[in-house]
Design a protein around this motif. Structure first.
Motif, mmCIF file in Angstrom:
data_model
loop_
_atom_site.group_PDB
_atom_site.id
_atom_site.type_symbol
_atom_site.label_atom_id
_atom_site.label_comp_id
_atom_site.label_asym_id
_atom_site.label_seq_id
_atom_site.Cartn_x
_atom_site.Cartn_y
_atom_site.Cartn_z
ATOM 1 N N VAL A 63 0.785 -1.199 0.102
ATOM 2 C CA VAL A 63 -0.007 0.277 0.028
ATOM 3 C C VAL A 63 0.933 1.259 0.564
ATOM 4 C CG1 VAL A 63 -1.836 1.437 1.419
ATOM 5 C CG2 VAL A 63 -1.892 -1.008 1.232
ATOM 6 N N LEU A 64 1.588 1.777 0.699
ATOM 7 C CA LEU A 64 2.936 1.933 0.758
ATOM 8 C C LEU A 64 3.333 2.430 0.115
ATOM 9 C CD1 LEU A 64 4.051 2.239 4.597
ATOM 10 C CD2 LEU A 64 1.919 3.408 3.775
ATOM 11 N N ARG A 65 3.532 1.158 -1.710
ATOM 12 C CA ARG A 65 4.608 2.323 -2.353
ATOM 13 C C ARG A 65 3.450 2.292 -3.382
ATOM 14 N NH1 ARG A 65 6.881 -3.511 -1.618
ATOM 15 N NH2 ARG A 65 5.359 -4.231 -3.382
ATOM 16 N N GLY A 66 2.231 1.898 -3.043
ATOM 17 C CA GLY A 66 1.424 2.326 -4.348
ATOM 18 C C GLY A 66 0.874 4.478 -3.198
ATOM 19 N N LEU A 67 1.448 4.607 -2.684
ATOM 20 C CA LEU A 67 1.171 5.455 -2.687
ATOM 21 C C LEU A 67 2.796 6.501 -2.659
ATOM 22 C CD1 LEU A 67 -0.488 5.485 1.096
ATOM 23 C CD2 LEU A 67 -2.310 6.427 -0.807
ATOM 24 N N ALA A 68 2.990 6.220 -2.342
ATOM 25 C CA ALA A 68 4.297 6.572 -3.150
ATOM 26 C C ALA A 68 4.316 6.927 -4.575
ATOM 27 C CB ALA A 68 5.586 6.419 -3.078
ATOM 28 N N GLU A 69 3.921 5.958 -4.928
ATOM 29 C CA GLU A 69 4.117 5.931 -7.134
ATOM 30 C C GLU A 69 3.019 6.815 -7.364
ATOM 31 O OE1 GLU A 69 3.510 1.666 -8.171
ATOM 32 O OE2 GLU A 69 5.408 1.558 -7.304
ATOM 33 N N GLU A 70 2.248 7.334 -6.165
ATOM 34 C CA GLU A 70 1.327 7.891 -6.483
ATOM 35 C C GLU A 70 1.262 10.139 -6.629
ATOM 36 O OE1 GLU A 70 -3.221 6.887 -5.811
ATOM 37 O OE2 GLU A 70 -2.074 7.898 -4.331
ATOM 38 N N GLY A 71 2.863 9.560 -6.276
ATOM 39 C CA GLY A 71 3.936 11.707 -6.389
ATOM 40 C C GLY A 71 4.034 11.504 -5.532
ATOM 41 N N ARG A 72 3.926 11.291 -4.097
ATOM 42 C CA ARG A 72 4.118 11.535 -2.815
ATOM 43 C C ARG A 72 5.270 11.476 -2.153
ATOM 44 N NH1 ARG A 72 -1.414 8.827 -2.491
ATOM 45 N NH2 ARG A 72 -2.871 10.850 -2.471
ATOM 46 N N THR A 73 5.698 11.981 -1.369
ATOM 47 C CA THR A 73 6.808 11.215 -0.415
ATOM 48 C C THR A 73 6.419 10.803 0.518
ATOM 49 O OG1 THR A 73 7.666 13.968 -1.307
ATOM 50 C CG2 THR A 73 9.351 12.532 0.418
ATOM 51 N N LEU A 74 7.312 9.299 0.719
ATOM 52 C CA LEU A 74 6.708 8.744 1.602
ATOM 53 C C LEU A 74 8.487 8.886 2.504
ATOM 54 C CD1 LEU A 74 4.203 8.240 0.642
ATOM 55 C CD2 LEU A 74 4.250 5.899 1.175
ATOM 56 N N ILE A 75 8.168 8.660 4.294
ATOM 57 C CA ILE A 75 9.481 9.327 4.987
ATOM 58 C C ILE A 75 8.895 8.086 6.254
ATOM 59 C CG2 ILE A 75 10.825 10.405 6.010
ATOM 60 C CD1 ILE A 75 10.255 12.591 4.316
ATOM 61 N N LEU A 76 9.012 6.687 6.190
ATOM 62 C CA LEU A 76 8.912 5.681 7.515
ATOM 63 C C LEU A 76 9.847 5.947 8.120
ATOM 64 C CD1 LEU A 76 8.174 2.131 6.395
ATOM 65 C CD2 LEU A 76 7.587 4.625 4.013
ATOM 66 N N THR A 77 9.575 5.474 9.173
ATOM 67 C CA THR A 77 10.855 4.556 10.134
ATOM 68 C C THR A 77 10.403 3.156 10.233
ATOM 69 O OG1 THR A 77 9.565 4.472 12.512
ATOM 70 C CG2 THR A 77 11.066 5.992 11.392
ATOM 71 N N ILE A 78 11.127 2.108 10.201
ATOM 72 C CA ILE A 78 10.707 0.980 10.448
ATOM 73 C C ILE A 78 11.805 -0.190 11.177
ATOM 74 C CG2 ILE A 78 12.449 0.044 8.135
ATOM 75 C CD1 ILE A 78 10.328 -1.844 7.668
ATOM 76 N N HIS A 79 11.679 -0.387 11.752
ATOM 77 C CA HIS A 79 11.867 -1.687 12.797
ATOM 78 C C HIS A 79 13.105 -2.854 11.869
ATOM 79 C CE1 HIS A 79 11.095 0.033 17.254
ATOM 80 N NE2 HIS A 79 12.599 0.484 16.651
ATOM 81 N N GLN A 80 11.705 -3.901 12.055
ATOM 82 C CA GLN A 80 12.092 -5.510 11.078
ATOM 83 C C GLN A 80 11.546 -5.768 10.120
ATOM 84 O OE1 GLN A 80 11.358 -8.290 14.209
ATOM 85 N NE2 GLN A 80 11.041 -6.679 16.079
ATOM 86 N N ALA A 81 12.420 -4.869 8.700
ATOM 87 C CA ALA A 81 12.008 -5.310 7.617
ATOM 88 C C ALA A 81 11.939 -6.579 6.939
ATOM 89 C CB ALA A 81 12.727 -4.265 6.901
ATOM 90 N N ARG A 82 11.392 -6.956 6.602
ATOM 91 C CA ARG A 82 11.590 -8.591 5.827
ATOM 92 C C ARG A 82 12.387 -8.384 4.588
ATOM 93 N NH1 ARG A 82 5.925 -11.968 4.830
ATOM 94 N NH2 ARG A 82 7.439 -12.275 2.741
ATOM 95 N N SER A 83 13.535 -9.899 4.607
ATOM 96 C CA SER A 83 14.384 -9.774 3.519
ATOM 97 C C SER A 83 13.979 -9.255 2.168
ATOM 98 C CB SER A 83 14.660 -11.362 3.106
ATOM 99 O OG SER A 83 13.885 -12.131 2.976
ATOM 100 N N ASP A 84 12.562 -9.495 1.612
ATOM 101 C CA ASP A 84 12.538 -9.080 0.658
ATOM 102 C C ASP A 84 12.111 -7.574 0.076
ATOM 103 O OD1 ASP A 84 9.663 -9.559 1.717
ATOM 104 O OD2 ASP A 84 8.963 -10.924 1.240
ATOM 105 N N LEU A 85 11.542 -6.905 1.531
ATOM 106 C CA LEU A 85 11.184 -4.980 0.927
ATOM 107 C C LEU A 85 12.279 -4.332 1.244
ATOM 108 C CD1 LEU A 85 8.490 -5.197 4.306
ATOM 109 C CD2 LEU A 85 8.008 -5.799 1.171
ATOM 110 N N PHE A 86 13.786 -5.104 1.158
ATOM 111 C CA PHE A 86 14.764 -4.282 1.375
ATOM 112 C C PHE A 86 15.085 -3.867 0.071
ATOM 113 C CE2 PHE A 86 19.630 -3.718 0.421
ATOM 114 C CZ PHE A 86 19.568 -2.762 1.394
#
Length: 973
Positions: free
Chosen positions: A885-908
Motif C-alpha cells: 500500500v505504501l509503495r502505491g501511495l508513493a507511486e502516486e507522487g507523494r514523498t513517503l518517509i517512514l521508520t521501520i524496525h524489522q523489515a522483511r528480507s524481500d522488502l529491502f
C-alpha cells in the motif's frame, strides 16, 4: 553468550572479533534455580458466542426463538495440541487472526468471559492448576510508571517479586545483571516517560517490561509479541536472552510476528497456527523437513519464519489466490491431523522434570511479606506523587482556588436572616462541593494507576490491603492533610466564622473526613469500573443521592416517608449536619445556641428573635441539636466502609482478558483491493525534502527550575528524501528515529520544563518552509491505532474524519465523496461497515486498522506522508501488504518517509533512500538503498548472502551493552 550470535554478525575483522568475544562471554544472571515444569496442551479448543446480545437480540426474542437456538459459536482455537518441555523456548507463529494470543492467554489462564467456551486440557507437570507453578506473563502493552527510571522500576519490582530470603544486595545485583542482559545500561537512569513527557523509546520500554517479569524468576514465562516495537538487532539480543533463561530449566513460550532468520535457530519448538488450527506443532529441527516432505521446500535465502507464515495464511488479494491458498491451508491442517500423534513426543534439550536443575518451588513465596509490601509500595507511590508536580500542585491549587472563590462569594457574612441562610449555603459548600472535586480528581488518577495494581495483583506480587493502605500513607503528608487544611484555613476565616480554636478544629476535622470519604469512594467506584467514564458515572450518581438526602435542598423531615431513609445513607447529611451544629449550637452553653443579630429588642425572650437562634436553624434543617460527635463517628465509619467495600471488590472481582462480542470472520478483506494509480511526478506537486546539518538538542529544567545540561538527541544529518519512492529511516532503539519524524512534522513544542533546540535546515524543493506550510502539506501516521473510534465502523471513521479535516469550502457531499474515494483507494470496501473494535469488542484485523489510520491521514491529499513504524505489531504477511500500500501511495507522487524496525528480507529491494542512525542520533549512512551494502563493503564489512541486509545493517551499528568487552568492541566498530 551464545554461538548463535555469530550468525547475526557481519563478516570482516570486527565482526569476527565480536563473534569470538561473544562465544566466551556468558552473563550469568544471579537467579536461584527454578523448578522444572513441562507444559502439555491436549486438544485445546476455544469458541466464542458471536450471536447478538442486549438490544441486538430483541428481534430473535420476539420471534420466540429459544436461547439455545440463537447461540452462534465461532471457533478461535480448534483441537490444538502441543508439548513444551522444561528448558525449551517455544514460539507460536501464525498470521493475523490465527489465534496466537488466544492460545497464550489460555495457557496462562488469563482469558475469561461468559461468551467463551473452552475444551481440552492444559497440564503443568501433570497438574491442571497453574497456581501450583511460579509463572510470569509479559503483556503486549507495557504497564510501567512513567515517572520512574528504568533502574527504579526494576528495583521496586525486585523488592516485591524476589522471594523473602533474598538479601538487599542480592536484589541489587540481580537488577544490575538484568539491566546489562537486556541492553538497558544507557537508559538505566532515564525515566520511562509517556505521550506527554518524552522518556525511554518503545524498545527500551519493551525490554523493561520483560526485565520486570524476569525478576520474578519464574519456571514458566509467557510473552505476547515480545519483539514488537524492537529493532531487529534488539529483538535478536532479546530472544538470545530468553534462550539463555530457557537453557537453565525454564519453560518459555512466546508469540512473535516477524522473527528474523537468525532468531529462527534459537527456538526449540514451533506451534504454527492457521485459522485457529495447528498446521504444525513440534520441534524446530523437524519442522522444515516435515513441510519439505509435503512438497513445500524452503527456497534459498528466505527467512523460514516468513516462509511458514506465508504458507499458513489465506491470501484473499484475489479470488484465484484465495481459492488456491485456502485449499493449501486445508491440506496442511489435514496432514497435521494425521501426523500429530507422532510429533507430540518431542523433547527439547533432552531434559525431564527430574533434571538436576529442578528444585522445590513454592509459588506462595513469590512475593514480599505484608510489611515489606507496605514499605515498598508507599515509597514507590510517594516518589510517583512528588515526581508528578502538576498532579500534586493541581490538588493543592484546587484547594487554594476553591477556598478563595467560594470564600469571596460568602465573604464576611453578617448575622441577619440573609446572612444566616448564606451560612447554611457556605457550610453545604464546604461539606459537599469540595469533596466532589476531590472525588472526580482521584477517580481520574485511579483509572490510570489501577492498571499497574491489576497486573501486580494478578501475578500475586501485591495484596489488596497493602495497595489500599500504602496509597494513603504515601499521600497523607503531601495531599490528604494539606488539601483540607488549606481549604479550611482560607475558607473558614474569609466567611467570618467564630475564631475559637475548638470550633475551627471541628470544622477542619469534618473536612478532613469528607476528603477521606471522597478518595475512598473514588476507590470504590474504580473497583467497580476500571474506565473513567463508568467510574465517574457511579461517583456522580452517588453524589446526586448525597445532595438530595443531605437536608439542604429539601428539609430532611419533609422528604416523603418512603424515601426518608435516604438521608441516613448520605454521608453529606452527616457532614453538613456536623458543620451546622458546630456553627449554630456548638461550643456554647446557651440552650438556644448561638444568637445572631436580631433587630428586635429583648433577645431570645422576644419571639421575633427565635429565628435568629442556632437552635431554630438546626430544627429548620431537621438536625438534632447534639449533632457533632455522632456524625463524626459515622463519617469515620463511611471511610472504613468504602475502603472495605473497595477492597472486597478488588479481591474477588477478577480482571481478566475477556471478549464481549466478535465479528464473524477474521479475514483481512482489504488485501489486494487497493485502488492506487501511479502518476508521473511531473503531473503532481512533488516535494523533495532535504535535511542540511539538521540536528536536535533538548534542555530540561531541574527541580530548582534552572536549565540543566543540554542533551543531544540528533547529531547533524545531511540527507535527501525523494518523492515516488519509499524513504526509510532505520536504527536501533534510542537512535532518534521517531524524534526526527516528530521534528520534521513540527510536533515538538517547548514547554515550561522542556526546550527543544533545532539547528540546520529542512528544505522543501530547496526552500525553507514556514510552520504553516509544513502543517498544510505533511500528514503524520502514529505508531499505534488508538486514534480510531472502536464503536464506529470503518466508513463512519473516515466520514467523520473527512468532516473535521477537510476545509470549509468543501460541501458535505464532496467530503463524503472524498471519504469514499479513500475507502476504495485503501482497499477497505469489503470491511467498510464493520466496527473498528477494541480489546473487548472484536473488530477489524490489525492490518485493516493500519489501513484506516493511513487513510484518515491521506484524506487531505498530503504531499508528504510521515509514518512511524507502520508495520509494528503486524505479522510478516500483513506487514508485506501494508508495504505494498505504501509503495502505491508513493507511486502516486507523494514523498513517503517512514521508520521501520524489522523489515522483511524481500522488502529491502523496494527501499529508495535509506537514512541509518546509530544510538544517540548519529547518522551512519544516508543515500540510495542500493548503495548501502557497497558502502559498508568498502569499509570491510561484507553482508553474507543468506543475511537480510536490513538486519545486517542494524547488527553493524548496534552497541552490545551486555558485557563491558562487547560494549567496547561494538562502540569501536
Amino acid at each position: 553468550m551464545d554461538k548463535d550470535l555469530e550468525a547475526g554478525l557481519p563478516n570482516g575483522p570486527a565482526g569476527n572479533n565480536d563473534a569470538r568475544s561473544a562465544e566466551s562471554i556468558d552473563n550469568d544472571l544471579s537467579f536461584h534455580a527454578v523448578k522444572a515444569v513441562d507444559v502439555q496442551v491436549c486438544n485445546l479448543s476455544v469458541d466464542i458466542d458471536v450471536s447478538p446480545s442486549g438490544l441486538q437480540a430483541l428481534p430473535a426474542i420476539f420471534k420466540r426463538q429459544t436461547k439455545s437456538s440463537i447461540k452462534n459459536y465461532k471457533s478461535i482455537l480448534h483441537d490444538v495440541s502441543a508439548n513444551m518441555p522444561n528448558g525449551s523456548l517455544t514460539a507460536i507463529l501464525g498470521g493475523s487472526g490465527s489465534g496466537k494470543t488466544t492460545m497464550l492467554h489460555a495457557l496462562s489462564h488469563r482469558i475469561s468471559g461468559s461468551r467463551l467456551r473452552m475444551a481440552g486440557e492444559i497440564l503443568y507437570n501433570g497438574d491442571s492448576h497453574i497456581s501450583t507453578t511460579r509463572n510470569a506473563y509479559v503483556m503486549q502493552h507495557d504497564v510501567l510508571v512513567p515517572t520512574l527510571t528504568v533502574r527504579e522500576t526494576l528495583l521496586y519490582a525486585a523488592e516485591l517479586r524476589l522471594p523473602p530470603p533474598t538479601t538487599t544486595e542480592e536484589r541489587r545485583q540481580v537488577v544490575e545483571d538484568v539491566i546489562l542482559e537486556l541492553g538497558l545500561k544507557e537508559c538505566a537512569n532515564t525515566r520511562i516517560g509517556n505521550n506527554v513527557h518524552k522518556g525511554c523509546s518503545g524498545g527500551e520500554k519493551r525490554r523493561t517490561s520483560l526485565g520486570v517479569q524476569m525478576l520474578a524468576n519464574p519456571s514458566v514465562l509467557f510473552l505476547d509479541e515480545v519483539t514488537t516495537g524492537l529493532d531487529a538487532a534488539s529483538a535478536f539480543q532479546l530472544i538470545k536472552t530468553l534462550k539463555l533463561l530457557a537453557s537453565k530449566g525454564r519453560t518459555i513460550i512466546v508469540t512473535i510476528h516477524q522473527p528474523r532468520s537468525e532468531i529462527w535457530g534459537l527456538f526449540d519448538g514451533i506451534v504454527l497456527l492457521s485459522g485457529g488450527a495447528a498446521v504444525y506443532s513440534g520441534s524446530i529441527k523437524d519442522c522444515l523437513p516435515y513441510f519439505d516432505d509435503l512438497g513445500y521446500p524452503l527456497p534459498a535465502f528466505v527467512n523460514p519464519a516468513e516462509f511458514l507464515v506465508d504458507l499458513a495464511v489465506v491470501d484473499n488479494r484475489s479470488s484465484e489466490l484465495e481459492q488456491e491458498s485456502s485449499a493449501r491451508v486445508e491440506a496442511l491442517k489435514q496432514a497435521w491431523q494425521k501426523a500429530c500423534s507422532s510429533n507430540l513426543s518431542w523433547v527439547a534439550a533432552e531434559k525431564s522434570i527430574n533434571d538436576p536443575v529442578s528444585v522445590t518451588d513454592n509459588p506462595g513465596t513469590n512475593h514480599a511479606y505484608f510489611g515489606r509490601q507496605i514499605r515498598v509500595l508507599t515509597a514507590r507511590t510517594f516518589k510517583m506523587t512528588y515526581r508528578d508536580p502538576m498532579g500534586m500542585a493541581g490538588s493543592l491549587f484546587e484547594a487554594f482556588s476553591m477556598a478563595i472563590i467560594t470564600g469571596w462569594i460568602f465573604l464576611n457574612l453578617d448575622g441577619s436572616l440573609a446572612g444566616i441562610r448564606s451560612r447554611q449555603g457556605a457550610l453545604y459548600t464546604a461539606a459537599a462541593l469540595q469533596g466532589y472535586l476531590i472525588l472526580i480528581f482521584e477517580t481520574y488518577r485511579l483509572t490510570i494507576d489501577i492498571e499497574l495494581f491489576d497486573r501486580e495483583y494478578a501475578e500475586g506480587v501485591v495484596s489488596v490491603s497493602s495497595f489500599l493502605v500504602s496509597r494513603r500513607l504515601a499521600r497523607v503528608l503531601v495531599e490528604d492533610l494539606p488539601v483540607p487544611l488549606i481549604y479550611s484555613v482560607i475558607f473558614y476565616f474569609m466567611i467570618g466564622f467564630d475564631t475559637r480554636a475548638s470550633q475551627f478544629f471541628v470544622f477542619f476535622a469534618v473536612n478532613l473526613l469528607m476528603h477521606y470519604i471522597a478518595v475512598t469512594l473514588a476507590m470504590l467506584c474504580v473497583s467497580v469500573s476500571r474506565n473513567f467514564a463508568g467510574a465517574s458515572l457511579i461517583g456522580n450518581m452517588a453524589y446526586t443521592l448525597q445532595s438530595l438526602g443531605c437536608g439542604y435542598f429539601v428539609q430532611s423531615n419533609q422528604i416523603p416517608v418512603w424515601m426518608r431513609w435516604l438521608k441516613w445513607t448520605a454521608y453529606v447529611f452527616y457532614g453538613f449536619g456536623a458543620l451546622a451544629a458546630n456553627e449554630f449550637v456548638g461550643h456554647t452553653s446557651n440552650p438556644a445556641g448561638r444568637i445572631y443579630d436580631c433587630p428586635a429588642p429583648g433577645g431570645t425572650s422576644n419571639p421575633v428573635c427565635e429565628q435568629y437562634t442556632g437552635a431554630y436553624v438546626m430544627r429548620s434543617l431537621g438536625f438534632p441539636l447534639n449533632w457533632i460527635k455522632r456524625p463524626i463517628i459515622v463519617l469515620l465509619g463511611f471511610v472504613i466502609a468504602f475502603y472495605l467495600g473497595a477492597g472486597f471488590i478488588l479481591r474477588y472481582k477478577r480482571i481478566g482478558i475477556g471478549i464481549s462480542r466478535a465479528r464473524q470472520t477474521d479475514v483481512d478483506t482489504s488485501l489486494g483491493k487497493e485502488d492506487l494509480k501511479a502518476r508521473s511526478l511531473d503531473n503532481r506537486q512533488a516535494v523533495t525534502v532535504s535535511l542540511q546539518k539538521y540536528s536536535l538538542d533538548i534542555q530540561k529544567r531541574d527541580r530548582s527550575l534552572r536549565k540543566s545540561e543540554t542533551k543531544s538527541i540528533l547529531k547533524p544529518i545531511n540527507t535527501v528524501f525523494e518523492p515516488g519512492v519509499l524513504n526509510v529511516i532505520m536504527g536501533p532503539s534510542g537512535s532518534g528515529k521517531t524524534s526526527l519524524l516528530n521534528l520534521m512534522a513540527d510536533r515538538l513544542h517547548d514547554t515550561f520544563s522542556t526546550t527543544y533546540e533545532t539547528k540546520g535546515a529542512m528544505m522543501f524543493n530547496n526552500d525553507i518552509p514556514s510552520p504553516e506550510v509544513v502543517r498544510s502539506i505533511c500528514s503524520y501516521v502514529c505508531q499505534d491505532d488508538d486514534a480510531l473510534l472502536p464503536c464506529l465502523t470503518v466508513r463512519e471513521n473516515l466520514h467523520f474524519a473527512a468532516g473535521l479535516r477537510l476545509p470549509n469550502h468543501f460541501s458535505k457531499v464532496e467530503k463524503r465523496r472524498r471519504a469514499e474515494s479513500v475507502l476504495l483507494k485503501m482497499g477497505l470496501k469489503d470491511c467498510a461497515d464493520n466496527l473498528v473494535g477494541n480489546d473487548l469488542v472484536k473488530g477489524i484485523s490489525g492490518g485493516e486498522k493500519r489501513r484506516v489510520t493511513i487513510g484518515i491521514q491521506i484524506l487531505t491529499d498530503p504531499r508528504i506522508l510521515l509514518l512511524d513504524e507502520p508495520t509494528s505489531g503486524l505479522d510478516a504477511f500483513t506487514a508485506s501488504s501494508i508495504m505494498t500500500v505504501l509503495r502505491g501511495l508513493a507511486e502516486e507522487g507523494r514523498t513517503l518517509i517512514l521508520t521501520i524496525h524489522q523489515a522483511r528480507s524481500d522488502l529491502f529491494d523496494h527501499f529508495g533512500n535509506i537514512l541509518l542512525l546509530a544510538r544517540g542520533g548519529s547518522p551512519v549512512f544516508a543515500g540510495k538503498g542500493s548503495g548501502m551494502l557497497p558502502h559498508f563493503a568498502s569499509l570491510g564489512f561484507h553482508c553474507p548472502t543468506a543475511t537480510n541486509p536490513a538486519d545486517f545493517a542494524l547488527d553493524l551499528i548496534t552497541v552490545n551493552l551486555q558485557h563491558a568487552s562487547l560494549e567496547a568492541s561494538t562502540r569501536e566498530k
